[in-house]
Design a protein around this motif. Structure first.
Motif, short mmCIF file in Angstrom:
data_model
loop_
_atom_site.label_atom_id
_atom_site.label_comp_id
_atom_site.label_asym_id
_atom_site.label_seq_id
_atom_site.Cartn_x
_atom_site.Cartn_y
_atom_site.Cartn_z
N PRO A 1 0.82 -1.23 0.00
CA PRO A 1 0.00 0.00 0.00
C PRO A 1 0.85 1.26 0.00
O PRO A 1 2.07 1.23 0.15
N HIS A 2 0.15 2.41 -0.13
CA HIS A 2 0.79 3.71 -0.31
C HIS A 2 0.55 4.61 0.89
O HIS A 2 -0.43 5.39 0.89
N PRO A 3 1.40 4.62 1.88
CA PRO A 3 1.18 5.56 2.99
C PRO A 3 1.34 7.01 2.59
O PRO A 3 0.84 7.91 3.26
N GLU A 4 2.03 7.26 1.49
CA GLU A 4 2.28 8.64 1.04
C GLU A 4 1.09 9.24 0.28
O GLU A 4 1.04 10.45 0.06
N PHE A 5 0.12 8.42 -0.13
CA PHE A 5 -1.02 8.91 -0.92
C PHE A 5 -2.09 9.46 0.02
O PHE A 5 -2.71 8.72 0.78
N ARG A 6 -2.34 10.76 -0.08
CA ARG A 6 -3.45 11.37 0.65
C ARG A 6 -4.74 11.23 -0.15
O ARG A 6 -4.74 10.90 -1.33
N ASP A 7 -5.86 11.48 0.52
CA ASP A 7 -7.15 11.28 -0.13
C ASP A 7 -7.32 12.13 -1.39
O ASP A 7 -7.89 11.67 -2.38
N GLY A 8 -6.84 13.37 -1.34
CA GLY A 8 -6.97 14.23 -2.52
C GLY A 8 -6.25 13.66 -3.72
O GLY A 8 -6.72 13.80 -4.86
N PHE A 9 -5.11 13.02 -3.48
CA PHE A 9 -4.38 12.41 -4.59
C PHE A 9 -5.12 11.18 -5.11
O PHE A 9 -5.16 10.95 -6.33
N ILE A 10 -5.70 10.38 -4.21
CA ILE A 10 -6.52 9.24 -4.64
C ILE A 10 -7.68 9.74 -5.51
O ILE A 10 -8.00 9.14 -6.55
N ASP A 11 -8.30 10.85 -5.11
CA ASP A 11 -9.36 11.44 -5.94
C ASP A 11 -8.85 11.74 -7.34
O ASP A 11 -9.54 11.49 -8.35
N GLY A 12 -7.62 12.29 -7.43
CA GLY A 12 -7.05 12.59 -8.73
C GLY A 12 -6.79 11.34 -9.55
O GLY A 12 -7.01 11.33 -10.77
N LEU A 13 -6.33 10.27 -8.91
CA LEU A 13 -6.12 9.01 -9.63
C LEU A 13 -7.45 8.45 -10.13
O LEU A 13 -7.53 7.93 -11.25
N ILE A 14 -8.49 8.54 -9.30
CA ILE A 14 -9.80 8.07 -9.74
C ILE A 14 -10.23 8.83 -11.00
O ILE A 14 -10.73 8.24 -11.97
N ASP A 15 -10.02 10.14 -10.99
CA ASP A 15 -10.47 10.97 -12.11
C ASP A 15 -9.62 10.77 -13.36
O ASP A 15 -10.15 10.82 -14.48
N HIS A 16 -8.31 10.55 -13.19
CA HIS A 16 -7.40 10.60 -14.34
C HIS A 16 -6.74 9.26 -14.68
O HIS A 16 -6.20 9.12 -15.79
N ARG A 17 -6.74 8.30 -13.76
CA ARG A 17 -6.16 6.99 -14.04
C ARG A 17 -7.10 5.85 -13.66
O ARG A 17 -6.69 4.70 -13.54
N GLY A 18 -8.37 6.18 -13.46
CA GLY A 18 -9.32 5.17 -13.00
C GLY A 18 -9.97 4.36 -14.09
O GLY A 18 -10.74 3.44 -13.79
N GLY A 19 -9.65 4.64 -15.34
CA GLY A 19 -10.32 3.96 -16.45
C GLY A 19 -10.29 2.44 -16.40
O GLY A 19 -11.33 1.79 -16.63
N PRO A 20 -9.13 1.81 -16.11
CA PRO A 20 -9.09 0.34 -16.09
C PRO A 20 -9.74 -0.28 -14.86
O PRO A 20 -9.93 -1.50 -14.82
N VAL A 21 -10.06 0.52 -13.86
CA VAL A 21 -10.55 -0.01 -12.58
C VAL A 21 -12.08 -0.13 -12.64
O VAL A 21 -12.76 0.82 -13.04
N PRO A 22 -12.64 -1.27 -12.23
CA PRO A 22 -14.10 -1.42 -12.25
C PRO A 22 -14.80 -0.33 -11.43
O PRO A 22 -14.30 0.10 -10.39
N ASP A 23 -15.97 0.08 -11.90
CA ASP A 23 -16.69 1.18 -11.25
C ASP A 23 -17.00 0.88 -9.80
O ASP A 23 -16.97 1.78 -8.95
N GLU A 24 -17.30 -0.38 -9.47
CA GLU A 24 -17.65 -0.69 -8.08
C GLU A 24 -16.47 -0.48 -7.13
O GLU A 24 -16.66 -0.08 -5.98
N LEU A 25 -15.25 -0.71 -7.62
CA LEU A 25 -14.08 -0.45 -6.79
C LEU A 25 -13.82 1.04 -6.63
O LEU A 25 -13.42 1.50 -5.55
N LEU A 26 -14.07 1.81 -7.68
CA LEU A 26 -13.93 3.26 -7.57
C LEU A 26 -14.98 3.82 -6.61
O LEU A 26 -14.68 4.70 -5.79
N ASP A 27 -16.20 3.30 -6.68
CA ASP A 27 -17.24 3.74 -5.76
C ASP A 27 -16.88 3.39 -4.32
O ASP A 27 -17.12 4.19 -3.40
N ARG A 28 -16.32 2.21 -4.12
CA ARG A 28 -15.90 1.83 -2.77
C ARG A 28 -14.81 2.73 -2.26
O ARG A 28 -14.79 3.14 -1.08
N ALA A 29 -13.86 3.10 -3.14
CA ALA A 29 -12.79 4.01 -2.75
C ALA A 29 -13.36 5.37 -2.34
O ALA A 29 -12.92 5.97 -1.35
N ARG A 30 -14.33 5.85 -3.09
CA ARG A 30 -14.95 7.13 -2.74
C ARG A 30 -15.67 7.02 -1.39
O ARG A 30 -15.60 7.95 -0.57
#
Length: 230
Positions: A171-200
């Motif tokens: 896991p990534h201790p250096e990743f803050r929530d705002g950065f995870i939000d950015g990954l969801i928006d800009h690198r989330g394409g390959p990730v299933p929607d249910e996993l993105l929803d769970r992350a949110r």
């Protein structure tokens, strides 16, 4: 204590102005703990002159797979083996976790179980932790000398300890929530929607302090920390 950060990739350009690059994130995570930092962009073949150029090494995450054919990967594996031989302590995170395992004889694959993103539950060194993750690749065969120090229901080798030489985590201790939000928006394409929803839905639950404490302790006293993780 001087820590060399080996940067094996860069954060998405669209998020970098707000959140910084991977080395900036680690400097924030470990701020106020008596460390100074030098950064080397090894993805671009900017390597330290020697494994003794720092008192400890931290290998970052990357968008690359460790099994891919990039010029920096074989050279980084050689550097890892040289640091092991010289007993200079290393910490690896995500790609860093995987490349140390591969360099030392383990195996990493694109896991058929898919992705894990956002806050997830782990037990590391016997301590429950909630940490942000963003990965599909996993260490599936341990290298000789590695001991599992952390796990969760999805990733059986979520943390590894190599006596006093290396401590690595998926896991990534250096990743803050705002950065995870950015990954969801800009690198989330390959990730299933249910996993993105769970992350949110789990936004705000990750707390990296306990793992930052473990990383600090390992750099400053590798032998004692390793004994406490095995």
């Amino acid at each position: 204590m001087r820590i060399g950060i080996l940067k094996t990739g860069q954060s998405p350009e669209v998020t970098r102005a707000e959140h910084g690059d991977y080395d900036d994130m680690f400097e924030r995570l470990l701020a106020g703990r008596g460390f100074t930092f030098d950064s080397y962009h090894v993805e671009e073949l900017d390597f330290p002159a020697s494994v003794h150029a720092a008192q400890g090494w931290l290998i970052t995450g990357s968008r690359h797979g460790v099994y891919e054919n990039h010029p920096f990967i074989a050279r980084l594996e050689d550097f890892i083996r040289d640091a092991f031989a010289a007993e200079v302590p290393m910490v690896g995170v995500c790609f860093g976790h995987q490349i140390i395992a591969q360099a030392m004889g383990g195996r990493v694959v694109k896991h058929p179980g898919g992705w894990r993103v956002g806050a997830n539950d782990y037990v590391i060194g016997g301590q429950p932790m909630v940490l942000n993750a963003w990965h599909q690749d996993q260490v599936v065969d341990l290298p000789p000398g590695a001991t599992v120090a952390g796990t969760n229901e999805f990733c059986q080798a979520a943390a590894l300890i190599y006596d006093h030489r290396a401590f690595t985590v998926q896991p990534h201790p250096e990743f803050r929530d705002g950065f995870i939000d950015g990954l969801i928006d800009h690198r989330g394409g390959p990730v299933p929607d249910e996993l993105l929803d769970r992350a949110r839905a789990r936004r705000g639950q990750a707390d990296p302090l306990a793992l930052a404490d473990r990383i600090e302790a390992f750099f400053k006293n590798p032998q004692t920390t390793a004994e406490g993780l095995t």
